[in-house]
Write a protein that holds these residues in place. Structure first.
Motif, PDB file in Angstrom:
ATOM      1  N   UNK A  32     -72.779 -13.313  16.111  1.00 38.69           N
ATOM      2  CA  UNK A  32     -72.502 -12.105  16.763  1.00 38.69           C
ATOM      3  C   UNK A  32     -72.023 -12.259  17.952  1.00 38.69           C
ATOM      4  N   UNK A  33     -72.383 -13.034  18.680  1.00 33.50           N
ATOM      5  CA  UNK A  33     -71.755 -13.402  20.124  1.00 33.50           C
ATOM      6  C   UNK A  33     -70.325 -13.804  19.754  1.00 33.50           C
ATOM      7  N   UNK A  34     -69.889 -14.610  18.860  1.00 29.40           N
ATOM      8  CA  UNK A  34     -68.405 -14.898  18.523  1.00 29.40           C
ATOM      9  C   UNK A  34     -67.883 -13.758  18.507  1.00 29.40           C
ATOM     10  N   UNK A  37     -67.106 -11.495  21.561  1.00 32.01           N
ATOM     11  CA  UNK A  37     -66.089 -12.249  22.400  1.00 32.01           C
ATOM     12  C   UNK A  37     -64.899 -11.846  21.729  1.00 32.01           C
ATOM     13  N   UNK A  38     -64.837 -12.564  20.668  1.00 34.87           N
ATOM     14  CA  UNK A  38     -63.391 -12.394  19.837  1.00 34.87           C
ATOM     15  C   UNK A  38     -62.756 -10.983  20.031  1.00 34.87           C
ATOM     16  N   UNK A  39     -63.675  -9.973  19.694  1.00 40.21           N
ATOM     17  CA  UNK A  39     -63.517  -8.522  19.744  1.00 40.21           C
ATOM     18  C   UNK A  39     -62.971  -7.936  21.063  1.00 40.21           C
ATOM     19  N   UNK A  40     -63.326  -8.844  22.053  1.00 43.94           N
ATOM     20  CA  UNK A  40     -62.638  -8.262  23.496  1.00 43.94           C
ATOM     21  C   UNK A  40     -61.379  -8.847  23.777  1.00 43.94           C
ATOM     22  N   UNK A  41     -60.822  -9.465  22.768  1.00 40.06           N
ATOM     23  CA  UNK A  41     -59.589  -9.927  23.054  1.00 40.06           C
ATOM     24  C   UNK A  41     -58.418  -9.167  22.390  1.00 40.06           C
ATOM     25  N   UNK A  43     -55.169  -8.606  23.219  1.00 44.71           N
ATOM     26  CA  UNK A  43     -54.010  -9.201  23.094  1.00 44.71           C
ATOM     27  C   UNK A  43     -53.940 -10.167  22.022  1.00 44.71           C
ATOM     28  N   UNK A  44     -55.085 -10.733  21.536  1.00 43.85           N
ATOM     29  CA  UNK A  44     -55.147 -11.524  20.471  1.00 43.85           C
ATOM     30  C   UNK A  44     -54.833 -11.019  19.085  1.00 43.85           C
ATOM     31  N   UNK A  45     -53.987 -11.665  18.150  1.00 47.52           N
ATOM     32  CA  UNK A  45     -53.532 -11.131  16.725  1.00 47.52           C
ATOM     33  C   UNK A  45     -54.784 -11.238  15.976  1.00 47.52           C
ATOM     34  N   UNK A  46     -54.939 -10.792  14.824  1.00 48.02           N
ATOM     35  CA  UNK A  46     -56.108 -11.012  13.721  1.00 48.02           C
ATOM     36  C   UNK A  46     -56.009 -12.507  13.554  1.00 48.02           C
ATOM     37  N   UNK A  47     -54.797 -13.041  13.197  1.00 48.61           N
ATOM     38  CA  UNK A  47     -54.895 -14.474  12.837  1.00 48.61           C
ATOM     39  C   UNK A  47     -55.166 -15.293  14.127  1.00 48.61           C
ATOM     40  N   UNK A  48     -54.739 -15.082  15.419  1.00 49.30           N
ATOM     41  CA  UNK A  48     -55.342 -15.750  16.403  1.00 49.30           C
ATOM     42  C   UNK A  48     -56.856 -15.977  16.480  1.00 49.30           C
ATOM     43  N   UNK A  49     -57.280 -14.702  16.271  1.00 45.34           N
ATOM     44  CA  UNK A  49     -58.890 -14.566  16.333  1.00 45.34           C
ATOM     45  C   UNK A  49     -59.552 -15.316  15.219  1.00 45.34           C
ATOM     46  N   UNK A  50     -58.958 -15.308  14.118  1.00 46.92           N
ATOM     47  CA  UNK A  50     -59.243 -15.848  12.917  1.00 46.92           C
ATOM     48  C   UNK A  50     -59.468 -17.452  12.965  1.00 46.92           C
ATOM     49  N   UNK A  51     -58.163 -17.963  13.812  1.00 48.15           N
ATOM     50  CA  UNK A  51     -58.030 -19.513  14.000  1.00 48.15           C
ATOM     51  C   UNK A  51     -59.342 -19.860  15.090  1.00 48.15           C
ATOM     52  N   UNK A  52     -59.596 -19.179  16.157  1.00 44.39           N
ATOM     53  CA  UNK A  52     -60.600 -19.492  17.182  1.00 44.39           C
ATOM     54  C   UNK A  52     -61.813 -19.420  16.411  1.00 44.39           C
ATOM     55  N   UNK A  53     -62.030 -18.347  15.458  1.00 37.37           N
ATOM     56  CA  UNK A  53     -63.270 -18.257  14.775  1.00 37.37           C
ATOM     57  C   UNK A  53     -63.452 -19.513  13.757  1.00 37.37           C
TER      58      UNK A  53
END
Length: 147
Positions: A32-34, A37-41, A43-53
């Motif tokens: 949930x914390x991840x 954090x990623x929801x606050x990004x 400028x990040x594209x969905x694919x960038x957020x998925x890659x970090x996750x």
């Protein structure tokens, strides 16, 4: 030396209790914390957020799989210390890269910032399961490894 496992002082957790604490720490609220954090990004594209996750999930799963393979409390505690050290070192290296990029370019790559932030959440999840002195000694070493 007592482990800080959320148990009352003097209570030694059983293997099953400690294993459950590990699973609880590395699932549920961490994910949930991840997401937060990623929801606050913005400028990040969905694919960038998925890659970090995916990146942090693979790190967490590698540590968790190792811990769940332990057969005794001692093995589990040793694995916790090693997993914590690995994640703390990983976070330190990411932060070193962030500092280097900032010095060179004035700004680090955003995916790197989010990787570091999410890895720091793994570190924070593991810390309460370890002896405070061990956490402090590792932090001191990583701050000045060649001193």
């Amino acid at each position: 030396m007592e482990q800080n496992t959320g148990q009352p002082t003097g209570a030694t957790p059983t293997f099953d209790d400690l294993r459950q604490q590990v699973e609880t720490a590395l699932h549920g609220s961490l994910e949930k914390e991840w997401d937060e954090v990623l929801g606050q990004w913005a400028e990040g594209s969905p694919s960038e957020r998925q890659a970090v996750r995916r990146y942090v999930t693979e790190l967490r799963d590698r540590v968790l799989d190792s811990l769940l393979a332990a057969d005794t409390v001692d093995e589990l505690r040793r694995g916790l210390a090693l997993g914590y050290a690995e994640m703390k070192c990983h976070w330190t290296m990411l932060n070193t890269r962030i500092q280097h990029q900032t010095a060179q370019n004035g700004r680090p790559e955003e995916p790197l910032i989010y990787r570091a932030t999410c890895v720091s959440l793994i570190v924070q999840a593991l810390e309460p399961l370890l002896d405070r002195e061990h956490v402090e000694n590792l932090a001191s070493f990583l701050a000045e490894p060649l001193a």
